[in-house]
Motif scaffolding. Structure first.
Motif, mmCIF file in Angstrom:
data_model
loop_
_atom_site.group_PDB
_atom_site.id
_atom_site.type_symbol
_atom_site.label_atom_id
_atom_site.label_comp_id
_atom_site.label_asym_id
_atom_site.label_seq_id
_atom_site.Cartn_x
_atom_site.Cartn_y
_atom_site.Cartn_z
ATOM 1 N N ALA A 91 40.344 -12.082 13.547
ATOM 2 C CA ALA A 91 41.778 -12.106 13.844
ATOM 3 C C ALA A 91 42.121 -11.131 14.962
ATOM 4 C CB ALA A 91 42.581 -11.768 12.583
ATOM 5 N N LEU A 92 41.272 -11.063 15.987
ATOM 6 C CA LEU A 92 41.515 -10.158 17.106
ATOM 7 C C LEU A 92 42.273 -10.896 18.213
ATOM 8 C CD1 LEU A 92 38.118 -8.234 17.194
ATOM 9 C CD2 LEU A 92 40.314 -7.442 16.302
ATOM 10 N N GLY A 93 43.437 -11.394 17.865
ATOM 11 C CA GLY A 93 44.277 -12.125 18.799
ATOM 12 C C GLY A 93 45.540 -11.351 19.140
ATOM 13 N N PRO A 94 46.514 -12.022 19.777
ATOM 14 C CA PRO A 94 47.743 -11.342 20.221
ATOM 15 C C PRO A 94 48.523 -10.671 19.090
ATOM 16 C CG PRO A 94 47.538 -13.478 21.283
ATOM 17 C CD PRO A 94 46.452 -13.409 20.252
ATOM 18 N N LEU A 95 48.588 -11.305 17.916
ATOM 19 C CA LEU A 95 49.351 -10.725 16.809
ATOM 20 C C LEU A 95 48.734 -9.398 16.361
ATOM 21 C CD1 LEU A 95 51.775 -11.168 14.983
ATOM 22 C CD2 LEU A 95 50.267 -12.336 13.362
ATOM 23 N N THR A 96 47.411 -9.388 16.221
ATOM 24 C CA THR A 96 46.723 -8.145 15.863
ATOM 25 C C THR A 96 46.897 -7.105 16.959
ATOM 26 O OG1 THR A 96 45.068 -9.289 14.523
ATOM 27 C CG2 THR A 96 44.477 -7.109 15.345
ATOM 28 N N GLY A 97 46.809 -7.553 18.209
ATOM 29 C CA GLY A 97 46.991 -6.638 19.335
ATOM 30 C C GLY A 97 48.349 -5.972 19.319
ATOM 31 N N LEU A 98 49.402 -6.746 19.048
ATOM 32 C CA LEU A 98 50.746 -6.178 18.977
ATOM 33 C C LEU A 98 50.866 -5.191 17.813
ATOM 34 C CD1 LEU A 98 52.907 -9.350 19.750
ATOM 35 C CD2 LEU A 98 52.592 -7.342 21.220
ATOM 36 N N GLY A 99 50.208 -5.522 16.689
ATOM 37 C CA GLY A 99 50.212 -4.606 15.550
ATOM 38 C C GLY A 99 49.543 -3.284 15.894
ATOM 39 N N LEU A 100 48.423 -3.347 16.624
ATOM 40 C CA LEU A 100 47.715 -2.128 17.018
ATOM 41 C C LEU A 100 48.562 -1.292 17.983
ATOM 42 C CD1 LEU A 100 44.108 -3.552 17.531
ATOM 43 C CD2 LEU A 100 44.877 -2.050 15.691
ATOM 44 N N LEU A 101 49.222 -1.949 18.938
ATOM 45 C CA LEU A 101 50.079 -1.222 19.874
ATOM 46 C C LEU A 101 51.266 -0.592 19.145
ATOM 47 C CD1 LEU A 101 50.050 -3.713 22.893
ATOM 48 C CD2 LEU A 101 48.893 -1.498 22.742
ATOM 49 N N GLY A 102 51.802 -1.304 18.152
ATOM 50 C CA GLY A 102 52.882 -0.743 17.345
ATOM 51 C C GLY A 102 52.425 0.478 16.570
ATOM 52 N N PHE A 103 51.203 0.414 16.038
ATOM 53 C CA PHE A 103 50.616 1.566 15.332
ATOM 54 C C PHE A 103 50.540 2.761 16.264
ATOM 55 C CE2 PHE A 103 47.194 4.262 13.932
ATOM 56 C CZ PHE A 103 47.236 4.225 12.537
ATOM 57 N N LEU A 104 50.083 2.526 17.504
ATOM 58 C CA LEU A 104 49.965 3.610 18.480
ATOM 59 C C LEU A 104 51.329 4.208 18.803
ATOM 60 C CD1 LEU A 104 48.208 5.253 20.433
ATOM 61 C CD2 LEU A 104 48.555 3.448 22.135
ATOM 62 N N ALA A 105 52.338 3.351 18.981
ATOM 63 C CA ALA A 105 53.680 3.837 19.294
ATOM 64 C C ALA A 105 54.219 4.704 18.153
ATOM 65 C CB ALA A 105 54.618 2.652 19.550
ATOM 66 N N GLY A 106 54.009 4.284 16.912
ATOM 67 C CA GLY A 106 54.463 5.069 15.775
ATOM 68 C C GLY A 106 53.743 6.400 15.677
ATOM 69 N N TYR A 107 52.457 6.396 15.946
ATOM 70 C CA TYR A 107 51.666 7.627 15.898
ATOM 71 C C TYR A 107 52.143 8.619 16.961
ATOM 72 C CZ TYR A 107 47.597 10.698 16.347
ATOM 73 O OH TYR A 107 46.772 11.798 16.428
ATOM 74 N N LEU A 108 52.381 8.112 18.173
ATOM 75 C CA LEU A 108 52.851 8.982 19.250
ATOM 76 C C LEU A 108 54.233 9.548 18.928
ATOM 77 C CD1 LEU A 108 51.705 6.992 22.415
ATOM 78 C CD2 LEU A 108 50.694 9.076 21.464
ATOM 79 N N TRP A 109 55.076 8.722 18.347
ATOM 80 C CA TRP A 109 56.407 9.205 17.957
ATOM 81 C C TRP A 109 56.282 10.356 16.972
ATOM 82 C CZ3 TRP A 109 58.784 9.051 13.059
ATOM 83 C CH2 TRP A 109 60.136 9.406 13.047
ATOM 84 N N LEU A 110 55.383 10.230 16.004
ATOM 85 C CA LEU A 110 55.171 11.292 15.023
ATOM 86 C C LEU A 110 54.656 12.564 15.690
ATOM 87 C CD1 LEU A 110 55.029 12.204 12.043
ATOM 88 C CD2 LEU A 110 52.693 11.332 11.987
ATOM 89 N N LEU A 111 53.716 12.402 16.634
ATOM 90 C CA LEU A 111 53.160 13.570 17.312
ATOM 91 C C LEU A 111 54.230 14.330 18.081
ATOM 92 C CD1 LEU A 111 49.695 12.551 18.820
ATOM 93 C CD2 LEU A 111 50.151 14.007 16.851
ATOM 94 N N PHE A 112 55.029 13.602 18.832
ATOM 95 C CA PHE A 112 55.993 14.286 19.689
ATOM 96 C C PHE A 112 57.220 14.785 18.928
ATOM 97 C CE2 PHE A 112 53.361 12.448 22.964
ATOM 98 C CZ PHE A 112 53.325 13.489 23.884
ATOM 99 N N ARG A 113 57.344 14.399 17.687
ATOM 100 C CA ARG A 113 58.341 15.050 16.827
ATOM 101 C C ARG A 113 57.869 16.455 16.449
ATOM 102 N NH1 ARG A 113 60.073 12.444 11.498
ATOM 103 N NH2 ARG A 113 61.290 14.376 11.491
ATOM 104 N N ASN A 114 56.540 16.659 16.502
ATOM 105 C CA ASN A 114 55.953 17.944 16.103
ATOM 106 C C ASN A 114 55.099 18.491 17.246
ATOM 107 O OD1 ASN A 114 56.549 17.899 12.976
ATOM 108 N ND2 ASN A 114 55.737 15.882 13.492
ATOM 109 N N ARG A 115 55.709 18.577 18.420
ATOM 110 C CA ARG A 115 54.949 18.965 19.609
ATOM 111 C C ARG A 115 55.107 20.443 19.965
ATOM 112 N NH1 ARG A 115 59.682 16.647 21.280
ATOM 113 N NH2 ARG A 115 60.867 17.741 22.892
#
Length: 307
Positions: A123-147
């Motif tokens: 299932a390494l298609g566009p839907l999974t890709g968007l999910g992975l990019l969303g995961f990255l965006a959420g992780y970065l948001w968490l990091l920069f809240r505590n920067r």
């Protein structure tokens, strides 16, 4: 073959040198903004040293080389926590902070399990890709809240940005673009000439080659006692490789992983778990544990060769 080997060496040198420009200048720019060393390691440094993986994986995907695409990401993540962390810890034991192991290590473990599951289900298609990019965006948001700037940052430990850091950063990105494309071309030629699978070439030559920026950066950090920068770079690079590099690749050009690739992604999950356990024991990675990580990484390469 000798021409391809020469070009592959040239590509690795170009990747290493220009990625170093990205790391140095980006870290100086971030430090000028009062960002903590751990966050610098997890973001700017990690993303900068992962730029070669991004260019190589995306280029291989566009050229319809799915095993090189996935093997480069999986292999680079093996190399980061195996060869790079292992070698650095063998030279100088690496201190691990509770925050990095529990928070960032937990994110990496969850992400690695998700990628392994997606590869198993093909299932390494566009839907999974968007999910992975969303995961990255959420992780970065968490990091920069505590920067918040840490004690070293507040003390001005390390140079701040100068005017030439900005064009140097752009030159670094241009360099890794050229080096990444060249490395994919030569790796594909070597795979055909040597009669071995694209998976093995991607897991070894390409993955280790594109991990050289992490190795150079982390060795320098280890010798300076910068455990947060070192581990932040490696954990952050692995998160970016899976969530950013693989995520965008899946959106642009869906991957069809081979059985070898699926097994490699699953094995990487166990490897990440082991590395986190070793970081947790005494909140550091000892010389003996570093040697263990290197030997296990070499074992993975040996298994891939036989496969």
């Amino acid at each position: 073959m000798f021409v391809d080997l020469a070009f592959a060496l040239l590509a690795v040198v170009l990747l290493w040198r220009t990625a170093d420009w990205i790391v140095e200048s980006a870290a100086a720019i971030a430090r000028s903004r009062g960002v903590s060393e751990l966050v610098i390691g997890l973001t700017i440094v990690a993303f900068g040293t992962s730029a070669p993986e991004f260019l190589v994986t995306l280029s291989a995907s566009v050229k319809q080389m799915p095993d090189i695409s996935l093997a480069n990401v999986v292999g680079s993540n093996f190399a980061n926590l195996g060869l790079v962390l292992g070698l650095c810890a063998f030279v100088v034991p690496v201190a691990a902070s509770r925050l990095l192991v529990l928070r960032d290590g937990g994110f990496l473990l969850l992400l690695t399990g998700g990628v392994a599951l997606a590869a198993w289900r093909e299932a390494l298609g566009p839907l999974t890709g968007l999910g992975l990019l969303g995961f990255l965006a959420g992780y970065l948001w968490l990091l920069f809240r505590n920067r918040e700037c840490d004690a070293a940052c507040e003390a001005g430990d390390g140079r701040t940005a100068r005017w030439w850091d900005y064009p140097r950063l752009l030159a670094g990105f241009a360099g890794v673009a050229v080096g990444g494309t060249l490395l994919v071309e030569t790796a594909a030629n070597l795979a055909r000439l040597a009669g071995v699978s694209e998976w093995f070439i991607g897991l070894t030559l390409v993955a280790v080659g594109t991990s050289l920026p992490e190795l150079a950066t982390c060795l320098a950090a280890a010798l300076r006692g910068r455990g947060d920068m070192l581990l932040g770079n490696l954990v952050g690079s692995n998160i970016f490789n899976y969530a950013g590099v693989l995520g965008l690749t899946c959106v642009i050009s869906p991957l069809s992983p081979s059985p070898q690739a699926v097994a490699g992604a699953a094995l990487n999950l166990g490897f990440v778990a082991l590395a986190l356990v070793l970081m947790r024991t005494g909140w550091r990675v000892s010389r003996l544990e570093g040697l263990l990580l290197m030997l296990l990484n070499l074992l993975v390469i040996g298994v891939a060769w036989r496969g």
